[in-house]
Design a protein around this motif. Structure first.
Motif, PDB file in Angstrom:
ATOM      1  N   HIS A 351      26.906 113.542  31.945  1.00  0.00           N
ATOM      2  CA  HIS A 351      26.775 112.211  31.352  1.00  0.00           C
ATOM      3  C   HIS A 351      28.049 111.920  30.575  1.00  0.00           C
ATOM      4  O   HIS A 351      28.826 112.823  30.265  1.00  0.00           O
ATOM      5  N   HIS A 358      24.525 111.306  24.691  1.00  0.00           N
ATOM      6  CA  HIS A 358      24.394 110.618  25.985  1.00  0.00           C
ATOM      7  C   HIS A 358      25.013 109.251  25.743  1.00  0.00           C
ATOM      8  O   HIS A 358      24.343 108.310  25.339  1.00  0.00           O
ATOM      9  N   THR A 379      30.350 115.297  30.591  1.00  0.00           N
ATOM     10  CA  THR A 379      29.955 116.702  30.588  1.00  0.00           C
ATOM     11  C   THR A 379      29.721 117.135  32.031  1.00  0.00           C
ATOM     12  O   THR A 379      29.394 116.311  32.886  1.00  0.00           O
ATOM     13  N   GLU A 381      27.347 120.052  33.683  1.00  0.00           N
ATOM     14  CA  GLU A 381      26.351 121.006  33.193  1.00  0.00           C
ATOM     15  C   GLU A 381      25.288 121.375  34.230  1.00  0.00           C
ATOM     16  O   GLU A 381      24.096 121.114  34.021  1.00  0.00           O
ATOM     17  N   GLU A 405      27.837 124.369  30.364  1.00  0.00           N
ATOM     18  CA  GLU A 405      28.219 122.959  30.132  1.00  0.00           C
ATOM     19  C   GLU A 405      29.558 122.864  29.410  1.00  0.00           C
ATOM     20  O   GLU A 405      29.747 123.460  28.346  1.00  0.00           O
TER      21      GLU A 405
END
Ligand code: GLY
Ligand code: MN
Ligand code: MN
Length: 442
Positions: A351, A358, A379, A381, A405
């Motif tokens: 995201h 977020h 990111t 992850e 991540e």
């Protein structure tokens, strides 16, 4: 002590100028900084601080667009009795002087002033439904503005979502933001490393969370960026595990998803490793497979690729890993088509990251992937999680959850990993974990 994180206010002025050019003339943006609650510490709304640099609660910013854009702040009055308890305030005079407002008023004047400020504007950009009292003020002022303009035959201005425009701006990080994010990511990566060094089997998840927070604060972070996930053993298969109340044991993995906040920007890092610093052969096989996928995905994070394409690639590679580990049986194509992989990989690959974990930004527009642009931060992850009670999975993998991540600054040529200081290679982890045990107070 007055709260003022940002020394230079020039960047906020430039952002308002950019907003002015993106929105076009005759628009008015109404933004509130948020209410102070008693249960959680106050944090200014991200878009509010992004456009103003002003950090106090109970403030309202009005930005009018046009050839001569205008910026108004409505803020809490000075109040020596309350300031004695809660700290110094800027008040309207300070807001005008220190934050470059064309005019600043007491928040108490908002009812009276807002209808005038909305007169003749074609669009109002206001995010409805966040706080009922503010909705009432804005709707009432919108009606009054039309009444004031009755003779001119103007109709009610249209109501638009400010995030449509502000997120376009926030999703691309300028040089200041990049430096702040790098700083926050690096200090967070160092905190992960510190926790790795400190950890000993028998520590509780809460104690490990405490070690992370200690390290964040030692490095002058503002706070935890979000509630750290410290998930030992099978707790790692709960994606947003937050109880953090179990005692760790040797021979098991621990998944830590934690990042700090500093200068309002967040980091978001996950590392998974053995509590006692030694991967068993099954843990090794499982972890290495996820790590290889994660590293391969990171290579793809450059201008032109996109989050939906990255997710497709993650699904393809992780499903293949699930076949190789005998978690799934069947053909890759079929397992992807019927979404069998969701049993072990139920989330998105990443995201946008920034002022929010977020962060704002669209991954699709008109059903088409939005290509990565230089200056975005995302990111990466991927993870695989095998429930403890999964009778279909090979016994040795039951209860394993691995997510890795990192936070990536996007450029044209190569992904810049902002969180690279936190070890993730097996050799490095085995060397670091438990290497400097922390003596906890007895
Ligand atoms: N820390 C929440 C996430 O990784 O999305
Ligand atoms: Mn995370
Ligand atoms: Mn994340």
């Amino acid at each position: 002590m007055i709260i003022k994180t940002f020394n230079s206010l020039d960047i906020f002025k430039k952002r308002r100028e950019k907003l002015n050019s993106l929105a076009g003339p005759d628009c008015v943006f109404i933004l509130f900084s948020g209410e102070e609650g008693h249960l959680a510490p106050f944090r200014t709304q991200s878009s509010f601080v992004y456009l103003t640099g002003f950090e106090e609660p109970e403030a309202c910013a009005i930005i009018k667009t046009g050839k001569k854009p205008e910026f108004f702040l409505f803020v809490r009055d000075r109040d020596p009795a309350l300031e004695l308890w809660d700290g110094e305030r800027f008040g309207p005079l300070g807001a005008k002087k220190d934050f470059g407002a064309d005019q600043a008023f007491s928040l108490k004047e908002l009812h009276n002033e807002l209808p005038q400020l909305l007169r003749g504007q074609s669009s109002i950009f206001y995010s409805m439904g966040e706080y009922l009292e503010n909705d009432k003020i804005v709707f009432s002022a919108r009606k009054q503005a039309v009444a004031l303009d009755r003779r001119s035959g103007k109709s009610l201005s249209s109501l638009c979502d400010p995030n449509q425009i502000i997120s376009q701006m926030r999703v691309i990080k300028d040089s200041h933001e990049k430096a702040w994010m790098k700083d926050c990511c690096e200090l967070s990566a160092k905190a992960h490393t510190y926790a790795m060094k400190s950890i000993q089997p028998g520590m509780t998840e809460k104690q490990i969370q405490g070690i992370l927070i200690f390290s964040f604060m030692q490095q002058n972070a503002t706070t935890e960026g979000y509630t750290s996930i410290v998930a030992s053993g099978a707790n790692a298969t709960t994606l947003h595990y937050r109880a953090n109340n179990r005692k760790t044991q040797k021979n098991e993995l621990i998944l830590i998803d934690a990042g700090a906040e500093k200068n309002y920007y967040k980091a978001d890092i996950t590392r998974t490793y053995p509590v006692d610093g030694k991967f068993t052969s099954f843990q090794h096989e499982f972890y290495q497979a996820v790590l290889e996928v994660q590293k391969d995905l990171i290579h793809k994070v450059i201008v032109g690729f996109s989050l939906p394409e990255l997710q497709e690639e993650a699904i393809r590679q992780l499903t293949q890993v699930m076949i190789d580990l005998k978690l799934l049986k069947g053909k890759l194509k079929d397992l992807i088509k019927n979404k069998s992989y969701q049993k072990y990989y139920p989330h998105g690959v990443g995201h946008y990251l920034g002022l929010d974990v977020h962060d704002v930004g669209f991954s699709k527009k008109d059903d088409q992937p939005v290509p990565f642009q230089a200056g975005m931060v995302i990111t990466v992850e991927p993870g695989i999680y095998v429930p403890l009670g999964d009778q279909e999975a090979p016994k040795e993998f039951r209860g394993l959850g691995v997510r890795i991540e990192d936070d990536i600054y996007i450029t044209k040529t190569r992904p810049e990993i902002l969180t690279a200081l936190a070890p993730k290679e097996i050799k490095a982890l085995e060397a670091v974990v438990g290497s400097e045990p922390l003596r906890l107070p007895s």
